[in-house]
Design an enzyme around this catalytic site. Structure first.
Site, PDB file in Angstrom:
ATOM      1  N   HIS A  10      -7.765  -4.826  -1.294  1.00 48.10           N
ATOM      2  CA  HIS A  10      -6.656  -3.990  -0.839  1.00 48.10           C
ATOM      3  C   HIS A  10      -6.329  -4.225   0.643  1.00 48.10           C
ATOM      4  O   HIS A  10      -7.218  -4.296   1.473  1.00 48.10           O
ATOM      5  CB  HIS A  10      -7.004  -2.513  -1.051  1.00 48.10           C
ATOM      6  N   ASP A  39      -9.651  -3.398  -5.745  1.00 42.44           N
ATOM      7  CA  ASP A  39      -8.750  -2.407  -5.166  1.00 42.44           C
ATOM      8  C   ASP A  39      -8.724  -1.196  -6.078  1.00 42.44           C
ATOM      9  O   ASP A  39      -8.380  -1.307  -7.262  1.00 42.44           O
ATOM     10  CB  ASP A  39      -7.346  -3.029  -5.065  1.00 42.44           C
ATOM     11  N   SER A  86       0.833  -1.200   0.000  1.00 44.57           N
ATOM     12  CA  SER A  86       0.000   0.000   0.000  1.00 44.57           C
ATOM     13  C   SER A  86       0.878   1.265   0.000  1.00 44.57           C
ATOM     14  O   SER A  86       1.744   1.381  -0.862  1.00 44.57           O
ATOM     15  CB  SER A  86      -0.964  -0.059   1.189  1.00 44.57           C
TER      16      SER A  86
END
Ligand SMILES: *[C@@H]1O[C@H](CO)[C@@H](O)[C@H](O)[C@H]1NC(C)=O
Ligand SMILES: *[C@@H]1O[C@H](CO)[C@@H](O)[C@H](O)[C@H]1NC(C)=O
Ligand SMILES: *[C@@H]1O[C@H](CO)[C@@H](O)[C@H](O)[C@H]1NC(C)=O
Length: 280
Positions: free
Chosen positions: A250, A220, A68
């Site tokens: 995600h 995501d 991320s």
């Protein structure tokens, strides 16, 4: 964070590797480029011969990893080191798990399809991302409308033009629209700075990059950042191993509760560690 501590310990045990986790400064208290500077300082410190020797690290088998926003930092640090004569041969690989790689265009197909989540919502993501640059909420508002880029930044659009870089399958019926320039009164030079987002560099700065592992999740909104990066990297001859999980969401590697979520997280973790075992 416990989830990352577990991942780091597991990686270390499985690979017999030294894992360094960086506790970098966080926004909004510390804004761009504080987090990046912390990462660069720690990694450059660690890459000194005497430090590597002290921890008995093989200097030819070093990988930088992040997920991320940590993936954003990992990709940026890798670019900076690869374009630094002193460190250019120091990194064997980078591993990026569903990273955020750009904020020039906030209306990619994956933003349109997964803007309401799961997990990461477009509004929340843009608010958090803009806090790294400023506390002024007008940036978030402009980002939501895709009207945040300043005059004079149009030359950057080609680096993230999904109409050129997204695999056909993912374009579906989406129609490319350019971000709107010059609507934001305040000026944030960071938005044009490739140290904020790694997709802002040109091809000659990409071609030195090491072996790259990218893990994407279908569900995501950041999915297409990775797809664009993968295409651009392959176009300049960088070797990219791409794993895509159709049922992935995600952030899953750090999920610590819920049977289904844990199962997803373990699957991603195992695939990633398996890749390291084979390639590092
Ligand atoms: C984006 O790509 C499309 C298709 O190649 C092209 O027509 C368009 O001019 C590009 N726009 C920008 C801003 O790069
Ligand atoms: C930008 O400034 C102009 C002139 O000062 C003002 O009319 C406009 O409302 C401002 N726009 C935003 C988004 O703040
Ligand atoms: C790519 O970017 C670097 C750094 O901004 C610059 O020095 C170089 O001239 C650029 N190369 C091309 C081909 O535009």
């Amino acid at each position: 964070v416990a989830a990352y501590d577990n991942l780091n310990r597991l990686t270390s045990n499985k690979l017999g590797a030294v894992v360094v986790g960086i506790d970098y400064r966080l926004a909004p208290q510390y804004q761009f480029p504080a987090a990046l500077e912390d990462c660069v300082h720690v990694i450059k410190f660690f890459l000194q011969d005497k430090v590597l020797a002290k921890y008995r690290v093989d200097p030819s088998r070093i990988c930088i990893m992040g997920d991320s926003s940590g993936g954003t930092l990992a990709a940026t640090v890798t670019q900076l080191l690869r374009n630094d004569p002193e460190f250019k041969n120091r990194i064997k690989a980078q591993a990026l798990l569903y990273p955020g790689l750009q904020m020039i265009d906030t209306f990619l197909p994956s933003h349109r399809e997964y803007g309401q989540g799961p997990i990461l919502h477009r509004e929340m993501m843009l608010r958090v991302a803009s806090l790294y640059v400023t506390k002024d909420s007008s940036l978030t508002q402009a980002l939501l409308r895709n009207e945040h880029m300043p005059e004079g930044s149009r030359h950057l659009f080609k680096f993230v033009n999904w109409s050129d870089f997204l695999p056909e399958k993912y374009k579906k019926n989406h129609v490319y629209t350019e971000p709107v320039l010059g609507k934001l009164n305040a000026s944030y030079p960071a938005l044009m700075d490739s140290r904020l987002f790694p997709l802002l560099v040109n091809d000659s700065q990409l071609q030195n990059l090491p072996l790259t592992y990218i893990f994407t999740c279908e569900h995501d909104l950041l999915r297409d950042d990775s797809f664009i990066y993968i295409t651009r990297l392959r176009n300049v001859g960088v070797r990219v191993i791409h794993e895509h999980m159709e049922e992935g969401v995600h952030g899953a590697i750090s999920f610590t509760t819920g049977t289904l979520a844990l199962h997803l997280g373990f699957k991603i973790r195992d695939r990633y560690i398996h890749w390291l075992e084979e390639n590092l």
